[in-house]
Design an enzyme around this catalytic site. Structure first.
Site, PDB file in Angstrom:
ATOM      1  N   LYS A 130     -44.173 -88.831  -9.110  1.00  0.00           N
ATOM      2  CA  LYS A 130     -44.809 -87.925 -10.074  1.00  0.00           C
ATOM      3  C   LYS A 130     -45.451 -88.697 -11.213  1.00  0.00           C
ATOM      4  O   LYS A 130     -46.569 -88.378 -11.647  1.00  0.00           O
ATOM      5  CB  LYS A 130     -43.780 -86.941 -10.624  1.00  0.00           C
ATOM      6  CG  LYS A 130     -44.344 -85.930 -11.623  1.00  0.00           C
ATOM      7  CD  LYS A 130     -45.421 -85.056 -10.990  1.00  0.00           C
ATOM      8  CE  LYS A 130     -46.170 -84.198 -12.011  1.00  0.00           C
ATOM      9  NZ  LYS A 130     -45.321 -83.285 -12.762  1.00  0.00           N
ATOM     10  N   LEU A 131     -44.777 -89.722 -11.710  1.00  0.00           N
ATOM     11  CA  LEU A 131     -45.360 -90.517 -12.785  1.00  0.00           C
ATOM     12  C   LEU A 131     -46.617 -91.245 -12.308  1.00  0.00           C
ATOM     13  O   LEU A 131     -47.591 -91.367 -13.052  1.00  0.00           O
ATOM     14  CB  LEU A 131     -44.333 -91.504 -13.333  1.00  0.00           C
ATOM     15  CG  LEU A 131     -43.109 -90.886 -14.026  1.00  0.00           C
ATOM     16  CD1 LEU A 131     -42.188 -91.983 -14.537  1.00  0.00           C
ATOM     17  CD2 LEU A 131     -43.503 -89.948 -15.158  1.00  0.00           C
TER      18      LEU A 131
END
Length: 305
Positions: free
Chosen positions: A172-173
């Site tokens: 996600k990052l």
């Protein structure tokens, strides 16, 4: 289908509210809670059972959390009653964008209580959450993922299992880093074109119909046609995520020059009072730095591609 599973939802905010109501519409027995009573009432109007307390929501078979940041997750999962209220053998699904560090702490606490912990951050924004077109990245126990998958399919269009630990957090990052840097590049690209006397719609057409015409560019170009900066994901939220990204990189002994520079871009936007504007407000910052005012949106009327 597995509607016999009972679901609990903690955090009925911008993402939690539309996702939980979608699950209710899909036939799941779901109870939700939030610090804001109006959010609970709004969810109840769409079929989510009101949970009087966090502990009440946490007694379900699968318990979701949708929280704004590391601090909130710590307050709920580590300093609060969450794990004391959950039953051994149930599943915690954490959907927020938080750091791998706090997530690992939650994993340790869950394991100590015999609770299966899935990291399942969702990708997408509140504007599409109610449509079921989010995606999610998932890591944690594979057996728990298999149980969770039919539920995930009720509110996401794609699900990717990535491993047993913090892999979903890094995924996600990584995605959000690409989005943030792309938005900063898009702002400078558009302003460079304006300096070269391109009409507003012409440069948007050039970007969307060239090799850089990614889904994000197409999506943001559409809102930029009318200079719509109403937030789908705010500058302040992007700055928060960039702090997580830079922190994760530094913890892994990795230099983060682009992430660090882009974080300064969003810091400047927040300083200009645009913290709650959409993250594509990078365009307005680039215009201000270049000494440009509002473009003439009618300049190429009648000759759009």
């Amino acid at each position: 289908m597995t509607e016999t599973l009972t679901l609990g939802w903690i955090g009925l905010g911008k993402m939690g509210l539309p996702i939980s109501t979608r699950l209710a519409a899909a036939g799941y027995d779901i109870a939700g809670t939030d610090r804001d009573q109006e959010r609970i009432s709004e969810a109840a109007a769409s079929g989510v059972k009101p949970a009087a307390t966090l502990a009440d929501a946490a007694t379900r078979d699968i318990v979701f959390t949708s929280l704004p940041d590391d601090k909130a997750l710590r307050a709920v999962a580590l300093d609060g009653p969450l794990f004391q209220s959950m039953r051994k053998g149930t599943i915690l699904v954490e959907t927020s964008t938080v750091s791998p560090g706090i997530s690992a702490e939650v994993a340790q606490a869950a394991d100590a209580r015999g609770i299966a912990y899935l990291r399942a951050p969702v990708s997408g924004n509140a504007a599409i959450a109610h449509t079921g077109n989010l995606t999610c990245f998932v890591s944690g126990p594979k057996a728990a993922f298999d149980t969770f998958l039919p539920v995930a399919q009720a509110f996401t269009r794609a699900q990717k299992y990535l491993g047993t630990a913090e892999e979903a957090r890094y995924a996600k990052l990584a995605v959000n880093l690409m989005i943030a840097v792309s938005a900063a590049m898009m702002g400078e690209s558009i302003v460079l074109a304006r300096k070269g006397n391109l009409a507003w719609q012409d440069i948007l057409d050039v970007l969307t119909n060239s090799a850089v015409g990614s889904p994000m560019v197409h999506y943001k170009a559409k809102s930029l046609e009318t200079r719509d900066f109403n937030s789908t994901f705010s500058c302040r939220q992007m700055a928060k995520d960039l702090d997580l990204i830079v922190g994760a990189g530094h913890a892994a002994d990795m230099a983060m020059p682009l992430a660090t520079l882009t974080r300064e871009v969003y810091g400047a936007l927040i300083g200009r009072g645009e913290g709650e504007a959409d993250f594509i407000s990078t365009v307005r910052l680039a215009e201000w730095l270049a000494g440009l005012g509002e473009p003439d949106l009618e300049q190429n009327e009648g000759r759009l591609a």
